[in-house]
Design an enzyme around this catalytic site. Structure first.
Site, PDB file in Angstrom:
ATOM      1  N   HIS A 270       1.009  -1.203  -0.035  1.00 22.01           N
ATOM      2  CA  HIS A 270       0.056   0.048  -0.049  1.00 22.01           C
ATOM      3  C   HIS A 270       0.935   1.271  -0.120  1.00 22.01           C
ATOM      4  CE1 HIS A 270      -3.719  -2.098   0.388  1.00 22.01           C
ATOM      5  NE2 HIS A 270      -3.497  -2.636   1.338  1.00 22.01           N
ATOM      6  N   ASP A 306      -2.776 -10.603  -2.550  1.00 23.81           N
ATOM      7  CA  ASP A 306      -3.417  -9.852  -1.290  1.00 23.81           C
ATOM      8  C   ASP A 306      -4.877  -9.636  -1.570  1.00 23.81           C
ATOM      9  OD1 ASP A 306      -2.179  -8.500   1.638  1.00 23.81           O
ATOM     10  OD2 ASP A 306      -4.010  -7.452   0.657  1.00 23.81           O
ATOM     11  N   HIS A 308      -6.343  -6.962  -0.727  1.00 22.12           N
ATOM     12  CA  HIS A 308      -6.496  -5.766  -0.916  1.00 22.12           C
ATOM     13  C   HIS A 308      -5.798  -5.319  -2.058  1.00 22.12           C
ATOM     14  CE1 HIS A 308      -7.224  -5.929   3.469  1.00 22.12           C
ATOM     15  NE2 HIS A 308      -8.308  -5.350   2.977  1.00 22.12           N
ATOM     16  N   ASP A 397      -4.561 -12.667   3.466  1.00 21.08           N
ATOM     17  CA  ASP A 397      -5.904 -12.176   4.062  1.00 21.08           C
ATOM     18  C   ASP A 397      -7.043 -12.477   3.031  1.00 21.08           C
ATOM     19  OD1 ASP A 397      -4.843 -10.622   1.852  1.00 21.08           O
ATOM     20  OD2 ASP A 397      -5.124  -8.587   3.446  1.00 21.08           O
TER      21      ASP A 397
END
Length: 545
Positions: A270, A306, A308, A397
């Site tokens: 991120h 991931d 996200h 995740d």
């Protein structure tokens, strides 16, 4: 009036931080605010449970408290939310022994044995779980692991209402799983960690970004955003994580090792060129990509599974055609954190077509959806791109049971994806840990990935036909339509073949076994033989009665 967040509902990073901020209290105050007294004689067990539910998971009505000021019970029983699940961080009442959300035992041994620890019994009551077969196994590949205990020093200085999901126990549980499975330290090569230099960091991040992160070294506690913390050791941990990734990439490119697993934190995908966000300080995968290019790689593939979207990785290489970025993530039309990563985001300028986003529209996406996307989108494009090294931003995740992800990928699914990627770039594969917040899930998933890196065949999936969900199929078709403008590997015949396979597969799955047709049994009207219908009876039924 503070509202305690409902921990049974999966929260993404933004909503998790918002729930902490809404409480406005530190850990002790939050726990104290959940204290209550219930009469032993006047309130039955079910009423106590209902009251506890309202206090822990609902709103506290001050008006109700005022009405009860004149009530003086003869005796009270004090209950508190006092322990947090080591596996998923859910708060639980003192009298319970198992987590309400994931059923992990309060005193689980997951930090000592990883996913091989019994989930429902107290640590020490069972024999140490070991993969005996794995202990006798010698790796058929030279697989390196990058890790350093000092990365455990990065931790939230003061707990808010719940433990922060990005916590040191993540590394402890994965390392315990590696050890119990016999993969570490004997089965792999340990790469010593070093701190990345500022010169290397500034190949990815701005000078100001590096300065801001380094400034936290003199602070006991600080926050870049509401959910991204730092303490006095965080800058060191971030330098070590980036250094591990850079050195592993160089070792793989030089042929010293075949592949590697960077067991690092804080995570990185991120972090943008000038922005810290989403638990991430420095972008480890991007730093590994730059180190690969410095070691001689002309083209680098980054695959991000991931849950996200890796907004930082996409932003850093958005204009760079030498780095192909492919992300599979939950998107929900931009409503899922961080909101970026739609299928139409393809890069810009010279990098147009070198950002590929596979945005899942909902939760519940599982193994079949990911594998089908790999087979029909990721691998064809990756092989046409022909990278010199493949870097995986391996967030776990999306694994089943994760409190933030809400998806259903199994360890076998992650192992299959790793196996598929090992066919690209001559097997030069670097796996970099990103997210993943259920300790049992990330330990099992990371161990399954490391087994494949060491040369084991992945466990086969339950559904051999690999039929994706309707949401997964629609997403793959959307990406196919967007990316076919840039990649000839996504040609029309292949597209039609994929569509035909999907339709035929679903038709086959929807077929029900036909009921066996039995001949209709007609009762013989014997009385016909007594009157004018005897000839009809003889014609239909013969002469036998």
């Amino acid at each position: 009036m503070a509202v305690a967040p409902n921990p049974t509902t999966p929260l993404d990073g933004a909503r998790w931080s918002a729930s902490c901020e809404s409480s406005g209290r530190d850990g002790d105050e939050a726990r104290a605010g959940l204290e209550f007294a219930a009469s032993d004689g006047r309130i039955g067990g079910s009423a106590k449970e209902q009251l506890l539910e309202e206090l822990v998971y609902g709103e506290w009505d001050e008006a109700d408290e005022e009405e009860d000021e004149d009530w003086e019970p003869g005796s009270t029983l004090e209950l508190r939310v006092r322990w947090f699940c080591v596996n998923c961080t859910m708060p639980n009442v003192e009298e319970s022994t198992h987590c309400k959300l994931c059923s992990e035992h309060r005193y689980s041994g997951i930090l000592n044995q990883g996913h091989l620890a019994p989930a429902f019994t107290q640590a020490g009551t069972e024999e140490l779980a070991k993969d005996v077969k794995a202990l006798k196994r010698l790796s058929v590949r030279r697989t390196a692991i990058g890790y350093d205990d000092r990365m455990l020093l990065h931790a939230e200085f003061q707990m808010k209402s719940n433990p922060h999901p990005e916590r040191p126990d993540r590394l402890r549980s994965i390392l315990a799983g590696f050890t119990a499975a016999g993969l570490y330290p004997g089965g792999c090569i340990l790469i010593p960690a070093r701190e990345i230099t500022r010169v290397e960091l500034e190949t990815v991040h701005t000078h100001e970004h590096v300065e801001v992160v380094e400034a936290t070294s003199s602070l006991e506690s600080s926050y870049f955003t509401s959910d991204t913390y730092a303490n006095g050791h965080s800058a060191l941990a971030a330098r070590l994580a980036a250094g591990v990734c850079a050195d592993l990439a160089s070792a793989i490119l030089s042929g010293q090792v075949d592949n590697g697993f960077a067991l690092v934190r804080p995570p990185g995908h991120h972090a943008e060129g000038a922005t810290v966000m989403g638990f991430c300080l420095h972008n480890n995968a991007c730093i590994a990509a730059k180190a690969s290019q410095a070691a001689g790689a002309k083209k680098v593939l980054i695959v991000d599974w991931d849950v996200h979207h890796g907004n930082g990785t996409q932003e850093i290489f958005e204009h760079d055609p030498s780095v192909l970025y492919i992300s599979l993530h939950r998107h929900e039309g931009g409503l899922f954190y961080p909101g970026s990563g739609a299928a139409h985001e393809v890069g810009s300028g010279p990098g147009e077509g070198f950002s590929i986003n596979i945005p899942w529209p909902c939760s519940g996406i599982g193994d079949n959806d990911y594998i089908v996307a790999f087979q029909h989108i990721v691998l064809p494009i990756a092989k046409q791109f022909a990278p010199d090294i493949t870097i995986v931003s391996a967030g776990f995740d999306a694994a089943r049971g994760d409190p933030l992800g809400g998806c259903q990928v199994t360890p076998a699914g992650f192992a299959q994806m790793t196996q598929l990627l090992s066919t690209v770039s001559g097997g030069k594969l670097l796996v970099v840990l990103e997210g993943g917040y259920n300790l049992r899930s990330i330990s099992a998933s990371a161990t399954a990935v490391l087994r494949v890196l060491c040369g084991e065949a992945p466990e086969s999936l339950d559904d051999e036909e690999l039929l994706p969900s309707e949401a997964g199929w629609a997403t793959v078709l959307e990406v196919y339509a967007v990316q076919s403008r840039y990649w000839s590997a996504l040609c029309l015949p292949a597209f039609m073949k994929f569509t035909s396979q999907h339709i035929n597969g679903h038709l086959k799955a929807s077929k029900r076994p036909k009921r066996e047709k039995h001949p209709r049994v007609v009762a013989r009207p014997i009385w016909w033989t007594w009157g004018r219908k005897r000839l009809v009876y003889k014609h239909w039924f013969g002469t036998r009665l």
